[in-house]
Design a protein around this motif. Structure first.
Motif, PDB file in Angstrom:
ATOM      1  N   ASP A 136     -28.930  -2.599  38.498  1.00  0.00           N
ATOM      2  CA  ASP A 136     -28.347  -2.714  39.828  1.00  0.00           C
ATOM      3  C   ASP A 136     -27.181  -1.736  39.872  1.00  0.00           C
ATOM      4  O   ASP A 136     -26.110  -2.004  39.331  1.00  0.00           O
ATOM      5  N   THR A 175     -25.291  -0.914  42.161  1.00  0.00           N
ATOM      6  CA  THR A 175     -24.181  -1.258  43.062  1.00  0.00           C
ATOM      7  C   THR A 175     -23.113  -2.086  42.361  1.00  0.00           C
ATOM      8  O   THR A 175     -22.054  -2.329  42.940  1.00  0.00           O
ATOM      9  N   ARG A 176     -23.369  -2.513  41.134  1.00  0.00           N
ATOM     10  CA  ARG A 176     -22.424  -3.370  40.411  1.00  0.00           C
ATOM     11  C   ARG A 176     -21.227  -2.574  39.916  1.00  0.00           C
ATOM     12  O   ARG A 176     -21.325  -1.377  39.634  1.00  0.00           O
ATOM     13  N   ASN A 177     -20.101  -3.263  39.787  1.00  0.00           N
ATOM     14  CA  ASN A 177     -18.890  -2.638  39.256  1.00  0.00           C
ATOM     15  C   ASN A 177     -19.135  -2.131  37.845  1.00  0.00           C
ATOM     16  O   ASN A 177     -19.765  -2.804  37.041  1.00  0.00           O
ATOM     17  N   PRO A 196     -29.355 -12.210  37.657  1.00  0.00           N
ATOM     18  CA  PRO A 196     -28.107 -11.514  37.946  1.00  0.00           C
ATOM     19  C   PRO A 196     -26.909 -12.427  37.745  1.00  0.00           C
ATOM     20  O   PRO A 196     -26.981 -13.610  38.044  1.00  0.00           O
ATOM     21  N   GLU A 213     -20.342 -11.519  39.939  1.00  0.00           N
ATOM     22  CA  GLU A 213     -19.223 -10.652  39.591  1.00  0.00           C
ATOM     23  C   GLU A 213     -17.926 -11.360  39.899  1.00  0.00           C
ATOM     24  O   GLU A 213     -17.829 -12.117  40.864  1.00  0.00           O
ATOM     25  N   SER A 238     -25.145  -5.720  34.845  1.00  0.00           N
ATOM     26  CA  SER A 238     -25.881  -4.967  35.864  1.00  0.00           C
ATOM     27  C   SER A 238     -27.361  -4.774  35.523  1.00  0.00           C
ATOM     28  O   SER A 238     -28.130  -4.297  36.352  1.00  0.00           O
TER      29      SER A 238
END
Length: 109
Positions: free
Chosen positions: A23, A25-27, A96, A99, A79
């Motif tokens: 993913d 888009t994860r930090n 998932p 976060e 992620s």
């Protein structure tokens, strides 16, 4: 991390190719944006595809080529959406993780 390392080692010892779906888009994820589709990216993390591979406390760091250009990549374990063997298409889907957003640290003064 230990389970991920064991799976990596087991697939590598079979001589097969390990891929992860991430993913993006994860930090903490650092990958070339041009290679991301629908917020996800699939990465070949077999030894012949990457260099400077490091297990770090929260994920993986390595360099690999995208379109002939070598880039540094960082992938936090949180992620990783799936891990699979390219040749057999067998692997694991990972749930998932939430976060932590706006976490606060109390400091003693």
């Amino acid at each position: 991390m230990a389970a991920f390392q064991k799976l990596y080692k087991d697939i590598y010892e079979l001589g097969n190719t390990l891929h992860i779906r991430v993913d993006a888009t994860r930090n903490g994820v650092e990958v070339p944006e041009a290679c991301v589709q629908d917020g996800k990216i699939v990465l070949d993390i077999s030894p012949r595809a990457i260099a400077k591979f490091q297990w770090v406390s929260d994920g993986l760091k390595f360099s690999t080529a995208f379109g002939g250009k070598v880039r540094n990549v960082q992938v936090p374990f949180a992620s990783v959406l799936s891990i699979y063997n390219l040749e057999t298409q067998l692997g694991f889907e990972l749930a998932p993780r939430e976060e932590v957003v706006n976490s606060h640290i109390n400091r003693l003064t």
